[in-house]
Design a protein around this motif. Structure first.
Motif, PDB file in Angstrom:
ATOM      1  N   LYS A  95      -7.638   3.563  -1.426  1.00 53.29           N
ATOM      2  CA  LYS A  95      -8.582   3.926  -0.380  1.00 53.29           C
ATOM      3  C   LYS A  95      -7.844   4.004   0.962  1.00 53.29           C
ATOM      4  CE  LYS A  95     -12.185   1.200  -2.692  1.00 53.29           C
ATOM      5  NZ  LYS A  95     -13.155   0.089  -2.534  1.00 53.29           N
ATOM      6  N   PRO A  96      -8.374   4.744   1.908  1.00 54.04           N
ATOM      7  CA  PRO A  96      -7.727   4.799   3.227  1.00 54.04           C
ATOM      8  C   PRO A  96      -7.539   3.413   3.838  1.00 54.04           C
ATOM      9  CG  PRO A  96      -9.325   6.552   3.039  1.00 54.04           C
ATOM     10  CD  PRO A  96      -9.484   5.707   1.810  1.00 54.04           C
ATOM     11  N   GLU A  97      -8.443   2.501   3.573  1.00 55.41           N
ATOM     12  CA  GLU A  97      -8.319   1.153   4.123  1.00 55.41           C
ATOM     13  C   GLU A  97      -7.195   0.345   3.477  1.00 55.41           C
ATOM     14  OE1 GLU A  97     -11.101   2.621   2.970  1.00 55.41           O
ATOM     15  OE2 GLU A  97     -12.401   1.166   1.922  1.00 55.41           O
ATOM     16  N   ASP A  98      -6.569   0.876   2.453  1.00 55.16           N
ATOM     17  CA  ASP A  98      -5.395   0.229   1.870  1.00 55.16           C
ATOM     18  C   ASP A  98      -4.123   0.573   2.632  1.00 55.16           C
ATOM     19  OD1 ASP A  98      -6.779   0.944  -1.350  1.00 55.16           O
ATOM     20  OD2 ASP A  98      -6.765  -0.998  -0.324  1.00 55.16           O
ATOM     21  N   THR A  99      -4.227   1.477   3.577  1.00 55.93           N
ATOM     22  CA  THR A  99      -3.066   1.864   4.374  1.00 55.93           C
ATOM     23  C   THR A  99      -2.525   0.676   5.145  1.00 55.93           C
ATOM     24  OG1 THR A  99      -3.800   4.157   4.606  1.00 55.93           O
ATOM     25  CG2 THR A  99      -2.287   3.315   6.278  1.00 55.93           C
ATOM     26  N   ALA A 100      -1.244   0.394   4.965  1.00 53.53           N
ATOM     27  CA  ALA A 100      -0.616  -0.759   5.615  1.00 53.53           C
ATOM     28  C   ALA A 100       0.855  -0.799   5.239  1.00 53.53           C
ATOM     29  CB  ALA A 100      -1.292  -2.056   5.160  1.00 53.53           C
ATOM     30  N   MET A 101       1.574  -1.681   5.899  1.00 51.47           N
ATOM     31  CA  MET A 101       2.917  -2.041   5.467  1.00 51.47           C
ATOM     32  C   MET A 101       2.755  -3.147   4.432  1.00 51.47           C
ATOM     33  SD  MET A 101       6.148  -1.326   5.925  1.00 51.47           S
ATOM     34  CE  MET A 101       6.437  -0.760   7.598  1.00 51.47           C
ATOM     35  N   GLY A 141      10.447  -9.776   2.107  1.00 53.93           N
ATOM     36  CA  GLY A 141      11.179  -8.516   2.121  1.00 53.93           C
ATOM     37  C   GLY A 141      10.931  -7.798   3.431  1.00 53.93           C
ATOM     38  N   GLN A 142      11.534  -6.622   3.554  1.00 53.92           N
ATOM     39  CA  GLN A 142      11.439  -5.846   4.789  1.00 53.92           C
ATOM     40  C   GLN A 142      10.168  -5.007   4.872  1.00 53.92           C
ATOM     41  OE1 GLN A 142      13.618  -6.095   7.450  1.00 53.92           O
ATOM     42  NE2 GLN A 142      14.231  -7.841   6.202  1.00 53.92           N
ATOM     43  N   GLY A 143       9.532  -4.798   3.755  1.00 46.58           N
ATOM     44  CA  GLY A 143       8.287  -4.056   3.750  1.00 46.58           C
ATOM     45  C   GLY A 143       8.451  -2.609   3.320  1.00 46.58           C
ATOM     46  N   THR A 144       7.381  -2.061   2.779  1.00 46.27           N
ATOM     47  CA  THR A 144       7.345  -0.644   2.398  1.00 46.27           C
ATOM     48  C   THR A 144       5.977  -0.094   2.792  1.00 46.27           C
ATOM     49  OG1 THR A 144       7.677   0.914   0.568  1.00 46.27           O
ATOM     50  CG2 THR A 144       6.558  -1.152   0.027  1.00 46.27           C
ATOM     51  N   GLN A 145       5.988   1.081   3.402  1.00 46.82           N
ATOM     52  CA  GLN A 145       4.756   1.642   3.952  1.00 46.82           C
ATOM     53  C   GLN A 145       3.945   2.351   2.876  1.00 46.82           C
ATOM     54  OE1 GLN A 145       3.489   1.439   7.133  1.00 46.82           O
ATOM     55  NE2 GLN A 145       1.684   2.576   6.417  1.00 46.82           N
ATOM     56  N   VAL A 146       2.654   2.080   2.890  1.00 48.63           N
ATOM     57  CA  VAL A 146       1.696   2.779   2.028  1.00 48.63           C
ATOM     58  C   VAL A 146       0.670   3.449   2.929  1.00 48.63           C
ATOM     59  CG1 VAL A 146      -0.128   2.530   0.313  1.00 48.63           C
ATOM     60  CG2 VAL A 146       2.017   1.248   0.059  1.00 48.63           C
ATOM     61  N   THR A 147       0.516   4.745   2.768  1.00 43.21           N
ATOM     62  CA  THR A 147      -0.439   5.499   3.567  1.00 43.21           C
ATOM     63  C   THR A 147      -1.364   6.266   2.639  1.00 43.21           C
ATOM     64  OG1 THR A 147       1.183   5.757   5.351  1.00 43.21           O
ATOM     65  CG2 THR A 147      -0.730   7.223   5.359  1.00 43.21           C
ATOM     66  N   VAL A 169      -0.272   9.012  -0.217  1.00 52.26           N
ATOM     67  CA  VAL A 169      -1.078   9.476  -1.343  1.00 52.26           C
ATOM     68  C   VAL A 169      -2.492   9.737  -0.844  1.00 52.26           C
ATOM     69  CG1 VAL A 169      -1.741   7.140  -2.028  1.00 52.26           C
ATOM     70  CG2 VAL A 169      -1.674   8.965  -3.742  1.00 52.26           C
ATOM     71  N   GLN A 170      -3.189  10.596  -1.534  1.00 50.43           N
ATOM     72  CA  GLN A 170      -4.576  10.854  -1.183  1.00 50.43           C
ATOM     73  C   GLN A 170      -5.477   9.776  -1.779  1.00 50.43           C
ATOM     74  OE1 GLN A 170      -5.408  14.932  -2.388  1.00 50.43           O
ATOM     75  NE2 GLN A 170      -5.016  15.622  -0.289  1.00 50.43           N
ATOM     76  N   ALA A 171      -6.625   9.608  -1.192  1.00 55.79           N
ATOM     77  CA  ALA A 171      -7.592   8.643  -1.690  1.00 55.79           C
ATOM     78  C   ALA A 171      -7.880   8.905  -3.167  1.00 55.79           C
ATOM     79  CB  ALA A 171      -8.874   8.706  -0.884  1.00 55.79           C
ATOM     80  N   GLY A 172      -7.945   7.829  -3.922  1.00 52.22           N
ATOM     81  CA  GLY A 172      -8.145   7.932  -5.358  1.00 52.22           C
ATOM     82  C   GLY A 172      -6.856   7.961  -6.155  1.00 52.22           C
ATOM     83  N   GLY A 173      -5.741   8.117  -5.464  1.00 50.58           N
ATOM     84  CA  GLY A 173      -4.451   8.177  -6.132  1.00 50.58           C
ATOM     85  C   GLY A 173      -3.889   6.805  -6.456  1.00 50.58           C
ATOM     86  N   SER A 174      -2.670   6.812  -6.979  1.00 54.20           N
ATOM     87  CA  SER A 174      -2.017   5.575  -7.418  1.00 54.20           C
ATOM     88  C   SER A 174      -0.589   5.509  -6.892  1.00 54.20           C
ATOM     89  CB  SER A 174      -1.986   5.502  -8.945  1.00 54.20           C
ATOM     90  OG  SER A 174      -3.287   5.499  -9.494  1.00 54.20           O
ATOM     91  N   LEU A 175      -0.133   4.285  -6.715  1.00 60.46           N
ATOM     92  CA  LEU A 175       1.255   3.999  -6.383  1.00 60.46           C
ATOM     93  C   LEU A 175       1.648   2.711  -7.079  1.00 60.46           C
ATOM     94  CD1 LEU A 175       1.428   4.660  -2.520  1.00 60.46           C
ATOM     95  CD2 LEU A 175       2.598   5.995  -4.285  1.00 60.46           C
ATOM     96  N   ARG A 176       2.945   2.567  -7.354  1.00 59.32           N
ATOM     97  CA  ARG A 176       3.444   1.312  -7.887  1.00 59.32           C
ATOM     98  C   ARG A 176       4.569   0.817  -6.998  1.00 59.32           C
ATOM     99  NH1 ARG A 176       6.183  -0.636 -13.600  1.00 59.32           N
ATOM    100  NH2 ARG A 176       8.032   0.432 -12.767  1.00 59.32           N
ATOM    101  N   LEU A 177       4.395  -0.374  -6.491  1.00 56.16           N
ATOM    102  CA  LEU A 177       5.415  -1.018  -5.671  1.00 56.16           C
ATOM    103  C   LEU A 177       6.260  -1.939  -6.536  1.00 56.16           C
ATOM    104  CD1 LEU A 177       3.289  -2.039  -2.537  1.00 56.16           C
ATOM    105  CD2 LEU A 177       4.394   0.152  -3.048  1.00 56.16           C
ATOM    106  N   SER A 178       7.531  -2.023  -6.185  1.00 56.98           N
ATOM    107  CA  SER A 178       8.448  -2.918  -6.878  1.00 56.98           C
ATOM    108  C   SER A 178       9.136  -3.817  -5.861  1.00 56.98           C
ATOM    109  CB  SER A 178       9.518  -2.122  -7.643  1.00 56.98           C
ATOM    110  OG  SER A 178       8.941  -1.274  -8.601  1.00 56.98           O
TER     111      SER A 178
END
Length: 128
Positions: A88-94, A119-125, A12-21
């Motif tokens: 933010k870009p600094e939120d990028t991580a597994m 869990g096994q993890g999910t990537q957020v970029t 996602v681009q900076a300023g965007g949103s994601l929801r993890l489950s």
């Protein structure tokens, strides 16, 4: 065998949103949370929710995500969510889901080494 299965990561681009489950195979956990690990960095706590098996809950967040991320739990679905806004870009991580039982002081809830189930993890970029 306990299983935690994450989903919802992506780019996602900076300023965007994601929801993890994170879906748990059983509901006996008092503590469920999200942790993340960026390349070359240690795993860190992001948000944890404590329910203790009741309908009431308590949450704790890392300072870096306060006001932007929200953790919630659907007990009926044995699922915990992490709504991430203003990314933010600094939120990028597994991102990893973790769970455990047993009492712990609230100042330890975000410590990864206190959780037994992962869990096994999910990537957020997040791109700038």
């Amino acid at each position: 065998q306990v299983q935690l299965v994450e989903s919802g990561g992506g780019s996602v681009q900076a300023g965007g949103s994601l929801r993890l489950s994170c879906a748990a195979s059983e509901y006996t956990f008092s503590y469920m949370g999200w942790f993340r690990q960026a390349p070359g960095k240690e795993r860190e706590g992001v948000a944890v929710i404590y329910t203790g098996g009741s309908s009431a809950s308590s949450t704790v967040y890392a300072d870096s995500v306060k006001g932007r991320f929200t953790i919630s739990q659907d007990n009926a679905k044995n699922t915990v969510y992490l709504q991430m806004n203003s990314l933010k870009p600094e939120d990028t991580a597994m991102y990893y889901c973790a769970a455990d039982r047993g009492f712990r002081f609230s100042n330890t809830w975000l410590r990864p080494n206190t959780y037994q189930y992962w869990g096994q993890g999910t990537q957020v970029t997040v791109s700038s």
